[in-house]
Enzyme design. Structure first.
Site, PDB file in Angstrom:
ATOM      1  N   THR A  18     157.691   6.804  93.862  1.00 18.15           N
ATOM      2  CA  THR A  18     158.859   5.967  94.169  1.00 18.15           C
ATOM      3  C   THR A  18     158.846   5.473  95.602  1.00 18.15           C
ATOM      4  OG1 THR A  18     160.213   7.088  92.550  1.00 18.15           O
ATOM      5  CG2 THR A  18     161.397   6.009  94.309  1.00 18.15           C
ATOM      6  N   ASP A  62     152.231   6.105  89.484  1.00 17.21           N
ATOM      7  CA  ASP A  62     153.445   6.865  89.210  1.00 17.21           C
ATOM      8  C   ASP A  62     152.925   8.277  88.941  1.00 17.21           C
ATOM      9  OD1 ASP A  62     156.477   6.372  87.673  1.00 17.21           O
ATOM     10  OD2 ASP A  62     155.388   8.241  87.351  1.00 17.21           O
ATOM     11  N   SER A  63     153.572   9.284  89.480  1.00 22.38           N
ATOM     12  CA  SER A  63     152.955  10.615  89.407  1.00 22.38           C
ATOM     13  C   SER A  63     152.915  11.187  87.995  1.00 22.38           C
ATOM     14  CB  SER A  63     153.611  11.585  90.377  1.00 22.38           C
ATOM     15  OG  SER A  63     154.833  12.043  89.892  1.00 22.38           O
ATOM     16  N   THR A  94     157.501  12.285  93.078  1.00 21.56           N
ATOM     17  CA  THR A  94     158.110  13.621  93.055  1.00 21.56           C
ATOM     18  C   THR A  94     157.947  14.311  91.696  1.00 21.56           C
ATOM     19  OG1 THR A  94     160.237  12.667  92.444  1.00 21.56           O
ATOM     20  CG2 THR A  94     159.854  13.066  94.790  1.00 21.56           C
ATOM     21  N   THR A 281     157.979  33.733  83.393  1.00 22.93           N
ATOM     22  CA  THR A 281     159.361  33.662  82.907  1.00 22.93           C
ATOM     23  C   THR A 281     159.908  32.235  82.907  1.00 22.93           C
ATOM     24  OG1 THR A 281     161.648  34.365  83.259  1.00 22.93           O
ATOM     25  CG2 THR A 281     160.258  34.289  85.209  1.00 22.93           C
ATOM     26  N   GLN A 282     160.764  31.960  81.930  1.00 21.29           N
ATOM     27  CA  GLN A 282     161.449  30.646  81.888  1.00 21.29           C
ATOM     28  C   GLN A 282     162.540  30.560  82.947  1.00 21.29           C
ATOM     29  OE1 GLN A 282     163.008  29.972  77.947  1.00 21.29           O
ATOM     30  NE2 GLN A 282     161.030  30.382  77.008  1.00 21.29           N
ATOM     31  N   CYS A 283     162.956  31.720  83.475  1.00 21.49           N
ATOM     32  CA  CYS A 283     164.013  31.706  84.495  1.00 21.49           C
ATOM     33  C   CYS A 283     163.458  31.071  85.773  1.00 21.49           C
ATOM     34  CB  CYS A 283     164.464  33.125  84.835  1.00 21.49           C
ATOM     35  SG  CYS A 283     165.201  33.963  83.447  1.00 21.49           S
TER      36      CYS A 283
HETATM   37  N1  ASP Z   1     158.395   8.488  88.781  1.00 22.87           N
HETATM   38  C1  ASP Z   1     158.204   8.701  90.182  1.00 22.87           C
HETATM   39  C2  ASP Z   1     156.907   9.444  90.375  1.00 22.87           C
HETATM   40  O1  ASP Z   1     156.866  10.640  90.246  1.00 22.87           O
HETATM   41  C3  ASP Z   1     159.351   9.438  90.743  1.00 22.87           C
HETATM   42  C4  ASP Z   1     159.279   9.712  92.229  1.00 22.87           C
HETATM   43  O2  ASP Z   1     158.366   9.369  92.949  1.00 22.87           O
HETATM   44  O3  ASP Z   1     160.218  10.335  92.704  1.00 22.87           O
HETATM   45  O4  ASP Z   1     155.908   8.831  90.646  1.00 22.87           O
END
Ligand code: ASP
Length: 346
Positions: A18, A62-63, A94, A281-283
């Site tokens: 992003t 895009d990640s 992200t 764990t899922q926690c």
């Molecule tokens: N969809 C974007 C990515 O991961 C989201 C971001 O960068 O926050 O490339």
């Protein structure tokens, strides 16, 4: 005599995300935009006083499209430039940043320089963007020295005023600026007016060994998240995927799973065939303790390995790394029970 001090030099690796996206004027959909040189795009960076160079992925990703091949490419860029730069800042989406930071932590052995992942929730061009603050502070942390050595010689994630160990992070919020959390390990630094490092929590680089890179990852791994009502059909389909060598078993609470005979038999057969099963764990917070309940001890008896307090992201990438590195399960299991890069507290 030349008394010119050498400028701190940093390499910014822009993979996409992003931070560098633009909105299509017609569809309003965000898509990655290729910067020629990120330093030219953000004039503020010139004020840092560091020598900044950049490498841009073409096309930027895009990640959601990041995969082990991309991790190998980032590692190769760091390796080629390791002796030319004092530190590295990786700009990354992200969504899968926690996976990439975890993977790189295992792929870069004997790391003696900072590798800081950052990104943003809003594109750099938008008015209320969090990108500039994240990027400028990540750069300052990457350049930070104490007694002439880098303060943070680890793979980390910097986001919204906090620096975290990369292999301890999870993306926990899809819309707040504070997108990441490290539930089982303290943050390594907090930034406000000052940058306050949590020195005792940072991995020290007291080795003089050269950087070793590991580029052979085995993707024959999967994640199986348990849920009440999981059927024999689903569980055995997953555990019988052809060629699957490693499985992250996301269990309940402190590592429990159904102790119905059919489930334990599927696990038993997979382990006997040589599959490495890691109990995570899922926690979000806390750890697996396999000797606590009869619903977890049965897994232990069948050779399932405790993931301790590892994140799913670190578990998956640690398995890829160990399966790519060793052919014998003894060495893989030995290393799963050890903290290699600070990813677990045993
Ligand atoms: N969809 C974007 C990515 O991961 C989201 C971001 O960068 O926050 O490339």
């Amino acid at each position: 005599m030349n008394d010119k001090k050498k400028l701190t030099s940093l390499l910014i690796i822009y993979t996409g995300g992003t931070i560098g996206m633009v909105r299509d004027p017609v569809t309003r959909i965000l898509h990655p935009f290729p910067f020629d040189n990120i330093v030219d795009e953000i004039p503020e960076l010139k004020k840092t006083g560091y020598q900044l160079s950049s490498f841009t992925f073409d096309p930027p990703l895009d990640s959601s499209n990041i995969n082990p091949e991309v991790w190998v490419k980032i590692v190769a860029i760091i390796e080629e430039n390791y002796h030319h730069f004092d530190g590295f800042v990786v700009l990354h989406g992200t969504d899968t940043m926690a996976y990439s930071a975890s993977a790189l932590s295992f792929m870069l052995e004997n790391l003696g320089k900072p590798v800081i992942f950052t990104g943003s929730q809003l594109p750099i061009g938008s008015l209320r963007t969090d990108a500039k603050e994240n990027l400028v502070t990540a750069i300052q942390i990457a350049a930070a020295l104490k007694d002439c050595v880098p303060v943070v010689p680890e793979v980390t994630v910097f986001f919204q005023n906090r620096l975290y160990r990369g292999n301890r992070t999870t993306k926990h919020n899809a819309e707040e600026f504070k997108a990441f959390q490290s539930y089982n390990y303290p943050y390594l630094a907090e930034t406000g007016v000052h940058v306050r490092f949590n020195y005792s929590e940072i991995l020290s680089c007291n080795h003089c060994d050269d950087l070793i890179t590991h580029k052979n990852l085995d993707s024959n791994v999967a994640i199986l998240k348990l849920y009440p009502g999981i059927s024999q059909k689903v569980a055995s389909a997953m555990l019988n995927v052809e060629g699957l060598r490693g499985l992250v078993l996301e269990t309940f609470g402190a590592g429990t799973a159904p102790n119905e005979p059919w489930f334990l038999e599927v696990i038993d057969k997979a382990v006997k065939r040589g599959m490495v099963i890691l109990n995570v764990t899922q926690c979000a917070e806390g750890r697996v303790e396999m000797d606590m309940y009869e619903t977890s001890i049965e897994l232990e008896k069948r050779g399932v390995i405790s993931g301790y307090d590892i994140t799913t992201e670190a578990a998956l990438t640690k398995l890829m790394y160990l399966l790519g590195r060793y052919s014998s399960n003894n060495e893989i299991i030995r290393d799963l029970n050890k903290s290699l890069r600070g990813e677990i507290t045993v």
